[in-house]
Design a protein around this motif. Structure first.
Motif, short mmCIF file in Angstrom:
data_model
loop_
_atom_site.label_atom_id
_atom_site.label_comp_id
_atom_site.label_asym_id
_atom_site.label_seq_id
_atom_site.Cartn_x
_atom_site.Cartn_y
_atom_site.Cartn_z
N ARG A 53 0.95 -1.55 0.41
CA ARG A 53 -0.18 -0.03 -0.38
C ARG A 53 0.82 1.34 -0.22
N ALA A 54 1.91 1.45 0.87
CA ALA A 54 3.02 3.04 1.02
C ALA A 54 3.84 2.08 -0.17
N LYS A 55 3.73 1.35 -0.72
CA LYS A 55 5.39 0.97 -1.25
C LYS A 55 6.85 1.57 -0.43
N VAL A 56 6.30 1.16 1.19
CA VAL A 56 7.79 1.41 1.70
C VAL A 56 8.33 -0.28 2.33
N ALA A 57 9.61 -0.98 2.39
CA ALA A 57 10.05 -1.80 2.72
C ALA A 57 10.16 -1.81 3.75
N LEU A 58 9.75 -3.07 4.99
CA LEU A 58 10.38 -3.19 6.30
C LEU A 58 10.54 -4.52 6.38
N LEU A 59 11.01 -4.50 7.44
CA LEU A 59 11.55 -6.06 7.30
C LEU A 59 10.56 -6.70 8.10
N PRO A 60 9.57 -7.86 7.65
CA PRO A 60 8.36 -8.66 8.17
C PRO A 60 9.49 -8.92 10.20
N GLY A 61 8.31 -9.34 11.21
CA GLY A 61 9.03 -9.41 12.40
C GLY A 61 8.72 -11.32 12.69
N LEU A 62 7.71 -11.40 12.09
CA LEU A 62 7.75 -12.94 12.19
C LEU A 62 9.38 -13.91 10.99
N LEU A 63 9.87 -13.15 10.69
CA LEU A 63 11.44 -13.22 10.31
C LEU A 63 12.23 -13.97 12.13
N PHE A 64 11.25 -13.43 13.07
CA PHE A 64 12.37 -13.08 14.14
C PHE A 64 11.64 -14.07 15.42
N GLY A 65 10.54 -14.74 14.75
CA GLY A 65 9.41 -15.78 15.42
C GLY A 65 8.10 -15.38 15.91
#
Length: 248
Positions: free
Chosen positions: A207-219
């Motif tokens: 929606r915003a074209k902003v790349a964040l790192l998914p929190g689920l990658l940390f469990g």
């Protein structure tokens, strides 16, 4: 390494750690300062960890690559220094890659503080001990020896950006949870108030074209969270928050 959050802030889950050691675990992987929280572990927690590892005959591998990015030198304690026991069973792994942005040049360090651990690490396969890029070695040596002024400037810029991010979130995304990190350039954002599900990073990208790192990658505790890199210009950071706000 599991953490707990209480009235005094983040602490190691020492009970959970002891339970794992009691079940037979014999290696502890410690991230100090912790990623993605930017939390340097306190000397009390580290000392307690050393006592547990010593009691159960475990090894501790302390990843301290973010240590040069601690905003206060007094806030960071190297694991190998907390006690004689830590020196006997611990090893530090680090590099100049994160603080001086040299990751692509391939050079890392294994640091020991006892003859026991020196002998153990010297028995590692040659590919682990010797596979270092020549340019990486030169750049890392230069960074550690002469890169202090550059690092001071980088830390000043990061400190300004972590405060800027707090102000931007308050102004545009008041329901988003954020604790300013004490080290590093990564922000751990609680985006559950946005109603974007377990993986808000995917929604922010769409929606915003902003790349964040998914929190689920940390469990699984990272559901509803995302990691944001604020090691950028203030203009880029402001635009990122504005885009996310506009997409809500």
């Amino acid at each position: 390494m599991p953490l707990l959050h209480g009235q005094t802030g983040w602490t190691l889950d020492l009970d959970g750690l002891e339970a794992a050691l009691r079940r037979g675990a014999r290696a502890v992987l410690l991230c100090n300062p912790q990623n993605p929280l930017g939390h340097p572990h306190g000397i009390e927690d580290l000392t307690a960890l050393a006592e547990l590892a010593d009691r159960y005959g475990a090894f501790v591998v302390s990843d301290e690559v973010n240590a040069p990015l601690a905003y206060s030198a007094e806030s960071f304690t190297p694991y190998l220094t907390v006690s004689p026991a830590a020196a006997q069973h611990g090893v530090c792994v680090t590099s100049a890659s994160t603080a001086w942005n040299l990751a692509g040049l391939t050079c890392a360090l294994i640091v020991t503080a006892s003859e026991r651990m020196r002998l153990l690490t010297s028995a590692l396969p040659p590919g682990i001990r010797e596979r270092t890029g020549h340019l990486g070695l030169l750049a890392s040596t230069t960074a550690f020896r002469d890169g202090g002024p550059w690092l001071d400037g980088a830390l000043a810029a990061l400190q300004a950006n972590r405060g800027l991010l707090a102000g931007l979130l308050d102004a545009h995304l008041g329901g988003v949870g954020y604790e300013q990190p004490r080290a590093g350039y990564l922000a751990w954002l609680d985006l559950r108030s946005l109603g974007w599900g377990d993986d808000p990073a995917a929604v922010a990208l769409e929606r915003a074209k902003v790349a964040l790192l998914p929190g689920l990658l940390f469990g699984t505790p990272g559901a509803g969270f995302a990691r944001l890199n604020f090691g950028c210009s203030p203009e880029v950071l402001s635009e990122a928050v504005s885009r996310i706000a506009a997409a809500t």
